[in-house]
Motif scaffolding. Structure first.
Motif, PDB file in Angstrom:
ATOM      1  N   LYS A  38       3.486 -33.283   1.929  1.00 19.32           N
ATOM      2  CA  LYS A  38       4.197 -34.461   1.436  1.00 19.32           C
ATOM      3  C   LYS A  38       5.351 -34.857   2.350  1.00 19.32           C
ATOM      4  CE  LYS A  38       1.457 -34.723  -2.045  1.00 19.32           C
ATOM      5  NZ  LYS A  38       0.416 -35.771  -2.040  1.00 19.32           N
ATOM      6  N   ASP A  39       6.020 -33.866   2.916  1.00 21.02           N
ATOM      7  CA  ASP A  39       7.108 -34.101   3.866  1.00 21.02           C
ATOM      8  C   ASP A  39       7.064 -32.990   4.910  1.00 21.02           C
ATOM      9  OD1 ASP A  39       9.197 -36.271   2.719  1.00 21.02           O
ATOM     10  OD2 ASP A  39       8.359 -35.108   1.055  1.00 21.02           O
ATOM     11  N   VAL A  40       7.530 -33.309   6.133  1.00 20.66           N
ATOM     12  CA  VAL A  40       7.677 -32.289   7.155  1.00 20.66           C
ATOM     13  C   VAL A  40       9.085 -32.374   7.732  1.00 20.66           C
ATOM     14  CG1 VAL A  40       6.647 -33.785   8.930  1.00 20.66           C
ATOM     15  CG2 VAL A  40       6.772 -31.320   9.303  1.00 20.66           C
ATOM     16  N   VAL A  41       9.755 -31.233   7.779  1.00 23.81           N
ATOM     17  CA  VAL A  41      11.076 -31.134   8.389  1.00 23.81           C
ATOM     18  C   VAL A  41      10.879 -30.513   9.769  1.00 23.81           C
ATOM     19  CG1 VAL A  41      13.394 -30.180   8.228  1.00 23.81           C
ATOM     20  CG2 VAL A  41      12.175 -30.875   6.144  1.00 23.81           C
ATOM     21  N   ILE A  42      11.260 -31.256  10.806  1.00 24.38           N
ATOM     22  CA  ILE A  42      10.991 -30.829  12.180  1.00 24.38           C
ATOM     23  C   ILE A  42      12.285 -30.354  12.822  1.00 24.38           C
ATOM     24  CG2 ILE A  42       9.896 -31.459  14.346  1.00 24.38           C
ATOM     25  CD1 ILE A  42       8.693 -33.907  12.892  1.00 24.38           C
ATOM     26  N   THR A  43      12.234 -29.164  13.428  1.00 23.05           N
ATOM     27  CA  THR A  43      13.438 -28.556  13.991  1.00 23.05           C
ATOM     28  C   THR A  43      13.116 -27.957  15.350  1.00 23.05           C
ATOM     29  OG1 THR A  43      15.251 -27.011  13.509  1.00 23.05           O
ATOM     30  CG2 THR A  43      13.033 -26.308  12.894  1.00 23.05           C
ATOM     31  N   GLY A  44      14.125 -27.457  16.026  1.00 18.83           N
ATOM     32  CA  GLY A  44      13.919 -26.721  17.268  1.00 18.83           C
ATOM     33  C   GLY A  44      13.667 -27.592  18.481  1.00 18.83           C
ATOM     34  N   GLU A  45      13.318 -26.916  19.580  1.00 23.82           N
ATOM     35  CA  GLU A  45      13.148 -27.559  20.876  1.00 23.82           C
ATOM     36  C   GLU A  45      12.045 -28.625  20.875  1.00 23.82           C
ATOM     37  OE1 GLU A  45      13.406 -24.983  24.576  1.00 23.82           O
ATOM     38  OE2 GLU A  45      11.291 -25.539  24.643  1.00 23.82           O
ATOM     39  N   THR A  46      11.040 -28.447  20.051  1.00 20.33           N
ATOM     40  CA  THR A  46       9.890 -29.367  20.048  1.00 20.33           C
ATOM     41  C   THR A  46      10.034 -30.515  19.062  1.00 20.33           C
ATOM     42  OG1 THR A  46       8.776 -27.943  18.451  1.00 20.33           O
ATOM     43  CG2 THR A  46       8.233 -27.584  20.768  1.00 20.33           C
ATOM     44  N   ARG A  47      11.195 -30.695  18.479  1.00 27.61           N
ATOM     45  CA  ARG A  47      11.315 -31.647  17.378  1.00 27.61           C
ATOM     46  C   ARG A  47      10.934 -33.072  17.777  1.00 27.61           C
ATOM     47  NH1 ARG A  47      16.171 -29.874  19.055  1.00 27.61           N
ATOM     48  NH2 ARG A  47      17.792 -31.376  19.616  1.00 27.61           N
ATOM     49  N   GLU A  48      11.352 -33.522  18.954  1.00 25.13           N
ATOM     50  CA  GLU A  48      11.020 -34.888  19.379  1.00 25.13           C
ATOM     51  C   GLU A  48       9.526 -35.017  19.699  1.00 25.13           C
ATOM     52  OE1 GLU A  48      12.903 -37.564  19.270  1.00 25.13           O
ATOM     53  OE2 GLU A  48      14.525 -36.347  18.416  1.00 25.13           O
ATOM     54  N   LYS A  49       8.961 -33.961  20.259  1.00 25.68           N
ATOM     55  CA  LYS A  49       7.539 -33.971  20.614  1.00 25.68           C
ATOM     56  C   LYS A  49       6.665 -34.072  19.366  1.00 25.68           C
ATOM     57  CE  LYS A  49       4.367 -31.361  23.620  1.00 25.68           C
ATOM     58  NZ  LYS A  49       4.257 -30.156  24.482  1.00 25.68           N
ATOM     59  N   ILE A  50       7.017 -33.301  18.335  1.00 27.10           N
ATOM     60  CA  ILE A  50       6.239 -33.339  17.090  1.00 27.10           C
ATOM     61  C   ILE A  50       6.487 -34.652  16.356  1.00 27.10           C
ATOM     62  CG2 ILE A  50       5.843 -32.224  14.857  1.00 27.10           C
ATOM     63  CD1 ILE A  50       6.601 -29.563  16.169  1.00 27.10           C
ATOM     64  N   LYS A  51       7.722 -35.146  16.389  1.00 29.20           N
ATOM     65  CA  LYS A  51       8.030 -36.427  15.749  1.00 29.20           C
ATOM     66  C   LYS A  51       7.198 -37.550  16.369  1.00 29.20           C
ATOM     67  CE  LYS A  51      11.206 -39.186  17.092  1.00 29.20           C
ATOM     68  NZ  LYS A  51      12.474 -39.825  17.506  1.00 29.20           N
ATOM     69  N   ASP A  52       7.146 -37.588  17.699  1.00 34.63           N
ATOM     70  CA  ASP A  52       6.373 -38.627  18.383  1.00 34.63           C
ATOM     71  C   ASP A  52       4.891 -38.524  18.030  1.00 34.63           C
ATOM     72  OD1 ASP A  52       8.686 -39.532  19.544  1.00 34.63           O
ATOM     73  OD2 ASP A  52       8.346 -38.543  21.480  1.00 34.63           O
ATOM     74  N   CYS A  53       4.402 -37.295  17.909  1.00 34.93           N
ATOM     75  CA  CYS A  53       3.001 -37.096  17.542  1.00 34.93           C
ATOM     76  C   CYS A  53       2.753 -37.594  16.116  1.00 34.93           C
ATOM     77  CB  CYS A  53       2.638 -35.611  17.658  1.00 34.93           C
ATOM     78  SG  CYS A  53       0.913 -35.254  17.353  1.00 34.93           S
ATOM     79  N   ALA A  54       3.669 -37.302  15.208  1.00 28.61           N
ATOM     80  CA  ALA A  54       3.535 -37.765  13.821  1.00 28.61           C
ATOM     81  C   ALA A  54       3.504 -39.290  13.761  1.00 28.61           C
ATOM     82  CB  ALA A  54       4.687 -37.213  12.985  1.00 28.61           C
ATOM     83  N   LYS A  55       4.355 -39.934  14.538  1.00 23.84           N
ATOM     84  CA  LYS A  55       4.397 -41.400  14.568  1.00 23.84           C
ATOM     85  C   LYS A  55       3.081 -41.981  15.087  1.00 23.84           C
ATOM     86  CE  LYS A  55       8.236 -43.391  16.031  1.00 23.84           C
ATOM     87  NZ  LYS A  55       9.424 -43.657  16.867  1.00 23.84           N
ATOM     88  N   ARG A  56       2.522 -41.349  16.116  1.00 25.13           N
ATOM     89  CA  ARG A  56       1.243 -41.819  16.660  1.00 25.13           C
ATOM     90  C   ARG A  56       0.129 -41.767  15.625  1.00 25.13           C
ATOM     91  NH1 ARG A  56       2.323 -38.523  21.029  1.00 25.13           N
ATOM     92  NH2 ARG A  56       0.617 -37.113  20.471  1.00 25.13           N
ATOM     93  N   HIS A  57       0.215 -40.768  14.772  1.00 25.84           N
ATOM     94  CA  HIS A  57      -0.832 -40.582  13.755  1.00 25.84           C
ATOM     95  C   HIS A  57      -0.509 -41.318  12.450  1.00 25.84           C
ATOM     96  CE1 HIS A  57      -3.505 -37.552  15.669  1.00 25.84           C
ATOM     97  NE2 HIS A  57      -2.428 -37.340  16.410  1.00 25.84           N
TER      98      HIS A  57
END
Length: 452
Positions: free
Chosen positions: A374-393
């Motif tokens: 339902k929600d994902v909290v993104i943290t750490g060094e990869t946070r922007e990378k995972i955020k960008d991937c989530a936006k693409r999807h």
């Protein structure tokens, strides 16, 4: 192997390096220790090794230490791509892993386990089965206890169960266990290996070191692993939950069987296995192969499978508070492991994602969110990378929180009664923590603080 008087350089003062230095000292070697960290950073380690090493050369690259060295022992955490490795080899200095060093002195049978995921659960389970069979068992390797730490305690008739990462297999030359299990293969550590092919080969090379009287256990359902069939030198055992086999462990009509040399034996009903999930069923099948072929009675295997609940930090229930269940899957350090955890969720879930960047892509991970996350909290060094991937999807329910502690608190605040909060980050922990264990323990501490 006689090490007395040999000048040995130990590179890397982590768990394996510390243990290797002590082991070498016991064998009469003249030990030099080296690490890129300086003396101040390693003060506690140096204190613990007082009287063990002859010389400490710190804060410099290993090539500064080569003079007079007969042998180099490289720790798993050391970058094997470094130019100094090739320089050492060009100078004719023998270079081995801590795994290989231990092997020279182990007098008992060895069962070795590798793969991208499931190693720790399977290693622990195999160790429990052997212990319950009455055999003196030593569970070592990537699971947290260096092999050299226990090598001198091993006697003929004992059994060593070794969890091996790809890094521990690298720089082995003759390491030849009695049984070798290759569980699965998915992308991981591409920041170090560069390509999937190089990563795969770092594990598959173990097959080339096996003896003709050995047993290799391969996953029939994993196309990449099963493709190594032709490199097996001894007895080949398959494990599969999708098909049947005449040599290995498989599922038929909701029951697990083991077949070998024309004989088939019932092991257990799937519904009686304590571990849940298809990924754990694969771990169980591989464990059946490894233990049965080494003479463990089917009843001992069955009884252990009915009571074994798994390992810490792998889909570990932390507790249910105010109707919210918290689950620690800190060991989900790559996308495949984390996807497995997501698929195990049967309730709406808030996911905590992110950590150290190992060069992985996160498309499959985000695609697995489906309706359950339902929600994902993104943290750490990869946070922007995972955020960008989530936006693409097209996934919109993401939240960025740089600090790990605050990320856990935010996830707890987003969860509703009847939800799960799942830590399954799909990343290593090294941006903020020394290990996934430390990260998982911190997660559990925060959960308890929030619900005190």
């Amino acid at each position: 192997m006689n090490l007395k008087g040999k000048n040995v350089l130990v590179v890397g003062l982590g768990i394996s390096g510390i243990s290797a230095a002590r082991f070498l000292h016991k064998k009469g070697a003249v030990v030099t220790v080296n690490d890129l960290k300086n003396e101040e950073q390693l003060s506690d380690v140096l204190e613990s090794l007082k009287g063990v090493y002859n010389k400490a050369i710190l804060g410099v690259s290993p090539e500064k230490c080569f003079k007079g060295i007969d042998l180099i022992v490289i720790s798993p955490g050391v970058d094997f791509n470094s130019p100094w490795v090739k320089e050492a080899q060009s100078k004719g200095i023998e270079l081995v892993s801590e795994t290989e060093l231990a092997y020279w002195f182990i007098p008992c049978d060895i069962v070795a386990i590798t793969g991208t995921n499931g190693k720790t659960t399977t290693t622990t389970l195999v160790g429990e089965i052997f212990k319950n069979s009455g055999r003196k068992t030593h569970v070592v390797g990537n699971i947290g206890t260096a092999i050299t730490e226990k090598a001198d305690e091993m006697k003929e008739g004992d059994i060593a169960v070794c969890e091996l990462s790809s890094f521990q297999i690298l720089n082995c030359r003759k390491f030849a266990p009695k049984v070798f299990a290759f569980l699965n293969l998915t992308p991981d550590h591409l920041d170090k290996y560069g390509t999937m092919e190089r990563y795969a080969e770092s594990k598959a090379m173990m097959l080339d070191m096996m003896e003709k009287d050995s047993h290799s256990v391969l996953n029939m359902d994993d196309e990449k692993v099963s493709s190594y069939e032709g490199r097996v030198k001894g007895d080949l055992l398959w494990f599969t939950r999708q098909r049947e086999t005449k040599s290995g462990a498989y599922v038929k009509d909701g029951k697990v069987y083991f077949a070998h040399n024309g004989k088939e034996e019932y092991i257990i009903d799937i519904c009686d296995i304590c571990l849940m999930g298809n990924h754990n069923l694969e771990n169980v099948l591989s464990a059946v192969c490894m233990t049965y072929i080494m003479g463990v009675d089917a009843k001992v295997i069955r009884d252990t499978l009915m009571s074994f609940k798994g390992v810490e930090h792998r889909l570990e229930p932390v507790g249910t508070f105010n109707g919210i269940t918290y689950i620690n899957d800190s060991k989900g350090t790559n996308t495949d492991a984390a996807i497995t955890a997501i698929k195990a969720m049967e309730r709406p879930t808030v996911l905590i994602a992110g950590g150290y960047d190992k060069g992985s892509e996160f498309d499959d991970y985000v695609s697995a969110f489906g309706d359950v996350i339902k929600d994902v909290v993104i943290t750490g060094e990869t946070r922007e990378k995972i955020k960008d991937c989530a936006k693409r999807h097209g996934y919109k329910n993401y939240h960025i929180e740089k600090d790990f502690d605050e990320a856990v608190r935010l996830a707890a605040g987003l969860a509703k009664e009847g939800y799960n909060v799942l830590l399954s980050p799909a990343c290593a922990s090294w941006d903020c923590f020394k290990s996934y264990e430390e990260r998982g323990k911190r997660f559990k501490e925060i959960v308890k603080e929030l619900n005190a």
